[in-house]
Design an enzyme around this catalytic site. Sequence first.
Site, PDB file in Angstrom:
ATOM      1  N   ARG A 125      -0.567  -1.858  15.984  1.00  0.00           N
ATOM      2  CA  ARG A 125       0.616  -1.339  15.283  1.00  0.00           C
ATOM      3  C   ARG A 125       1.840  -1.232  16.201  1.00  0.00           C
ATOM      4  NH1 ARG A 125      -1.504   0.310  10.251  1.00  0.00           N
ATOM      5  NH2 ARG A 125      -3.657   0.962  10.510  1.00  0.00           N
TER       6      ARG A 125
ATOM      7  N   HIS B 210       9.178   3.774   9.411  1.00  0.00           N
ATOM      8  CA  HIS B 210       7.742   4.023   9.276  1.00  0.00           C
ATOM      9  C   HIS B 210       7.517   5.518   9.131  1.00  0.00           C
ATOM     10  CE1 HIS B 210       6.821  -0.080  10.328  1.00  0.00           C
ATOM     11  NE2 HIS B 210       7.697   0.010  11.307  1.00  0.00           N
ATOM     12  N   LEU B 211       6.621   5.881   8.243  1.00  0.00           N
ATOM     13  CA  LEU B 211       6.271   7.292   8.075  1.00  0.00           C
ATOM     14  C   LEU B 211       5.565   7.812   9.321  1.00  0.00           C
ATOM     15  CD1 LEU B 211       4.938   6.433   4.608  1.00  0.00           C
ATOM     16  CD2 LEU B 211       6.569   8.291   4.868  1.00  0.00           C
ATOM     17  N   SER B 212       4.578   7.047   9.787  1.00  0.00           N
ATOM     18  CA  SER B 212       3.798   7.467  10.960  1.00  0.00           C
ATOM     19  C   SER B 212       4.474   6.963  12.233  1.00  0.00           C
ATOM     20  CB  SER B 212       2.377   6.898  10.862  1.00  0.00           C
ATOM     21  OG  SER B 212       2.411   5.481  10.916  1.00  0.00           O
TER      22      SER B 212
ATOM     23  N   ASP C  14      12.250 -13.734   9.387  1.00  0.00           N
ATOM     24  CA  ASP C  14      13.171 -14.839   9.113  1.00  0.00           C
ATOM     25  C   ASP C  14      14.075 -14.523   7.923  1.00  0.00           C
ATOM     26  OD1 ASP C  14      12.137 -16.241  11.211  1.00  0.00           O
ATOM     27  OD2 ASP C  14      10.972 -17.656  10.006  1.00  0.00           O
TER      28      ASP C  14
ATOM     29  N   ASN D  63      10.532  -0.325   4.833  1.00  0.00           N
ATOM     30  CA  ASN D  63       9.243  -0.038   5.464  1.00  0.00           C
ATOM     31  C   ASN D  63       8.344  -1.231   5.148  1.00  0.00           C
ATOM     32  OD1 ASN D  63       6.786   0.781   6.379  1.00  0.00           O
ATOM     33  ND2 ASN D  63       6.843   2.811   5.425  1.00  0.00           N
TER      34      ASN D  63
ATOM     35  N   ASN E 238       0.806  -1.235   0.000  1.00  0.00           N
ATOM     36  CA  ASN E 238       0.000   0.000   0.000  1.00  0.00           C
ATOM     37  C   ASN E 238       0.834   1.278   0.000  1.00  0.00           C
ATOM     38  OD1 ASN E 238      -2.624  -1.284   0.087  1.00  0.00           O
ATOM     39  ND2 ASN E 238      -2.056  -1.933   2.145  1.00  0.00           N
TER      40      ASN E 238
ATOM     41  N   HIS F 110       3.530  -5.924  11.262  1.00  0.00           N
ATOM     42  CA  HIS F 110       2.742  -6.411  12.397  1.00  0.00           C
ATOM     43  C   HIS F 110       2.279  -7.851  12.236  1.00  0.00           C
ATOM     44  CE1 HIS F 110       2.832  -2.095  12.756  1.00  0.00           C
ATOM     45  NE2 HIS F 110       2.063  -1.941  11.700  1.00  0.00           N
TER      46      HIS F 110
ATOM     47  N   TYR G  78      -0.039   9.898   6.503  1.00  0.00           N
ATOM     48  CA  TYR G  78       1.182   9.566   5.767  1.00  0.00           C
ATOM     49  C   TYR G  78       1.776  10.721   4.957  1.00  0.00           C
ATOM     50  CZ  TYR G  78      -0.197   4.852   7.055  1.00  0.00           C
ATOM     51  OH  TYR G  78      -0.545   3.736   7.768  1.00  0.00           O
TER      52      TYR G  78
ATOM     53  N   ARG H 106      -3.438   7.982  -0.202  1.00  0.00           N
ATOM     54  CA  ARG H 106      -3.850   7.233   0.982  1.00  0.00           C
ATOM     55  C   ARG H 106      -3.707   8.065   2.262  1.00  0.00           C
ATOM     56  NH1 ARG H 106       0.232   2.751   3.523  1.00  0.00           N
ATOM     57  NH2 ARG H 106      -1.329   1.900   4.916  1.00  0.00           N
TER      58      ARG H 106
END
Length: 151
Positions: free
Chosen positions: A111, A100-102, A87, A74, A11, A80, A23, A18
């Site tokens: 999250r 992560h942006l947020s 692995d 990212n 996404n 999550h 974001y 979005r």
Amino acid sequence: MIRILVLHGPNLNMLGVREQEVYGSQTLAEINARLMKLADAEGVALEAKHSNSEGELVSWIQEARGRFDAIVMNPAAYTHTSIALRDAVLSVALPTVEVHLSNVYQREDFRRQSYLAGVVIGQISGFGALSYHLGVLAAIDYVHGAQSKKA
Ligand code: DQA
């Protein structure tokens, strides 16, 4: 020359459309263009790839072995959920920075859990597009440090 692989998970191709309040308004193409400029300025080689598919991301991590010195990733929602990505990072033993942006710790409880956190060198979360920029700088610095220890 240090080689950095930047991976964008599911996404993130929708950035700019979005949830802009979460974001930001920059598109993935704009973020990648800025990272390429940073790479030029830092004298490193950088390749950025996006996939919505967990298996494809796993394959790219595996293929990075011997071709890249560090990964900046990212993992998006796979952060999550994905033991497979965890692995994969463990199996190639390449220094990896999770970005992560947020700020994932200020959002929904689900999250707060990252399957990657325990196997990456560090996490950068909450600075918008700047998280990637900081992630790339952190990866370069880490590789420089590792190389000077060997010398
Ligand atoms: C994200 C945070 C994740 O929780 C979410 O699923 C994403 C993006 C971020 O960059 O803030 O898709 O990784």
